[in-house]
Design a protein around this motif. Structure first.
Motif, PDB file in Angstrom:
ATOM      1  N   ASN A 189       0.944  -1.191   0.098  1.00 37.16           N
ATOM      2  CA  ASN A 189      -0.044  -0.033  -0.076  1.00 37.16           C
ATOM      3  C   ASN A 189       0.905   1.290   0.046  1.00 37.16           C
ATOM      4  OD1 ASN A 189       0.793  -0.187   2.645  1.00 37.16           O
ATOM      5  ND2 ASN A 189      -0.991   0.542   3.651  1.00 37.16           N
ATOM      6  N   ARG A 190       0.236   2.292   0.206  1.00 40.80           N
ATOM      7  CA  ARG A 190       0.820   3.568  -0.185  1.00 40.80           C
ATOM      8  C   ARG A 190       2.032   4.116   0.892  1.00 40.80           C
ATOM      9  NH1 ARG A 190      -3.705   7.916  -1.202  1.00 40.80           N
ATOM     10  NH2 ARG A 190      -4.542   6.480   0.466  1.00 40.80           N
ATOM     11  N   SER A 191       1.352   3.691   2.148  1.00 37.91           N
ATOM     12  CA  SER A 191       2.365   4.035   3.257  1.00 37.91           C
ATOM     13  C   SER A 191       3.412   2.711   3.593  1.00 37.91           C
ATOM     14  CB  SER A 191       1.514   4.130   4.489  1.00 37.91           C
ATOM     15  OG  SER A 191       1.034   3.046   4.873  1.00 37.91           O
ATOM     16  N   GLY A 192       3.301   1.813   2.770  1.00 38.81           N
ATOM     17  CA  GLY A 192       4.264   0.708   3.123  1.00 38.81           C
ATOM     18  C   GLY A 192       3.565  -0.285   4.444  1.00 38.81           C
ATOM     19  N   SER A 193       2.516  -0.030   4.930  1.00 42.10           N
ATOM     20  CA  SER A 193       2.241  -0.646   6.299  1.00 42.10           C
ATOM     21  C   SER A 193       1.555  -2.065   6.009  1.00 42.10           C
ATOM     22  CB  SER A 193       1.134   0.223   6.951  1.00 42.10           C
ATOM     23  OG  SER A 193       0.118   0.555   6.118  1.00 42.10           O
ATOM     24  N   THR A 194       0.989  -2.183   4.495  1.00 46.99           N
ATOM     25  CA  THR A 194       0.384  -3.516   4.275  1.00 46.99           C
ATOM     26  C   THR A 194       0.993  -3.925   3.149  1.00 46.99           C
ATOM     27  OG1 THR A 194      -1.567  -2.648   5.483  1.00 46.99           O
ATOM     28  CG2 THR A 194      -1.844  -4.781   4.263  1.00 46.99           C
ATOM     29  N   SER A 195       1.075  -5.370   2.919  1.00 45.26           N
ATOM     30  CA  SER A 195       1.651  -5.925   1.923  1.00 45.26           C
ATOM     31  C   SER A 195       0.847  -7.288   1.558  1.00 45.26           C
ATOM     32  CB  SER A 195       3.058  -6.016   1.623  1.00 45.26           C
ATOM     33  OG  SER A 195       3.393  -6.957   2.549  1.00 45.26           O
ATOM     34  N   TYR A 196       0.668  -7.741   0.421  1.00 46.19           N
ATOM     35  CA  TYR A 196      -0.070  -9.036   0.177  1.00 46.19           C
ATOM     36  C   TYR A 196       0.971  -9.657  -1.067  1.00 46.19           C
ATOM     37  CZ  TYR A 196      -4.155  -6.981   2.492  1.00 46.19           C
ATOM     38  OH  TYR A 196      -5.107  -6.419   3.229  1.00 46.19           O
ATOM     39  N   TYR A 197       0.893 -11.167  -0.922  1.00 49.79           N
ATOM     40  CA  TYR A 197       1.540 -11.893  -1.781  1.00 49.79           C
ATOM     41  C   TYR A 197       0.847 -12.897  -2.410  1.00 49.79           C
ATOM     42  CZ  TYR A 197       5.232  -9.383   1.002  1.00 49.79           C
ATOM     43  OH  TYR A 197       5.898  -8.314   1.557  1.00 49.79           O
ATOM     44  N   ALA A 198       1.386 -13.535  -3.706  1.00 49.60           N
ATOM     45  CA  ALA A 198       0.893 -14.646  -4.144  1.00 49.60           C
ATOM     46  C   ALA A 198       1.327 -15.800  -3.406  1.00 49.60           C
ATOM     47  CB  ALA A 198       1.264 -14.795  -5.487  1.00 49.60           C
TER      48      ALA A 198
END
Length: 119
Positions: A52-61
Motif C-alpha cells: 500500500n501507499r504507506s508501506g504498512s500493508t503488503s499481500y503476496y501470491a
C-alpha cells in the motif's frame, strides 16, 4: 506520468537471495500503490505481491509467501522486492508496477529485470 526503473536482477543459485529495486520518478511516489509481477518464458505474467501507499500493508501470491518481502521507501521513491530461498521456478523477468489509489489498473510499468535461479 511516472517512470519506473528496476534493478538488481541477476543469476543466483537455488536457496540464495536477491533484492530488486524499483526507482520511480515523476509525480508523487507516495500516491501510488505498488506491485511486483513476473513473467517466465512461455508463461503469462503473474502477480507476485503488492504494497500500500504507506508501506504498512503488503499481500503476496501463495507461490512466494514467506519467502519474498515487498517494502518501500517513499523518501527515496523506491520500492523493493527481497527474495529469499529462491527456487528454479522463480526464474522470470520481474516488473514493478504502480497504480493510482482508487484505480484497479496498473498504469505504470518498468522495463523489467531478469532473475535466473540455477538449480
Amino acid at each position: 506520468q511516472v517512470e519506473l526503473v528496476e534493478s538488481g536482477g541477476g543469476l543466483v543459485q537455488a536457496g540464495g537471495s536477491l533484492r530488486l529495486s524499483c526507482a520511480a520518478s515523476g509525480r508523487a511516489f507516495s500516491n501510488y500503490v505498488m506491485a511486483w509481477f513476473r513473467q517466465a518464458p512461455g508463461k503469462e505474467r503473474e502477480f507476485v505481491g503488492t504494497i500500500n501507499r504507506s508501506g504498512s500493508t503488503s499481500y503476496y501470491a501463495d507461490s512466494v509467501k514467506g519467502r519474498f518481502t515487498i517494502s518501500r521507501d517513499n523518501a527515496r521513491n523506491t520500492v523493493y522486492l527481497q527474495m529469499n530461498s529462491l527456487k528454479a521456478e522463480d526464474t522470470a523477468v520481474y516488473y514493478c508496477a504502480g497504480r493510482d489509489f482508487g484505480s484497479s489498473e496498473y498504469a505504470y510499468w518498468g522495463q523489467g529485470t531478469q532473475v535466473t535461479v540455477s538449480s
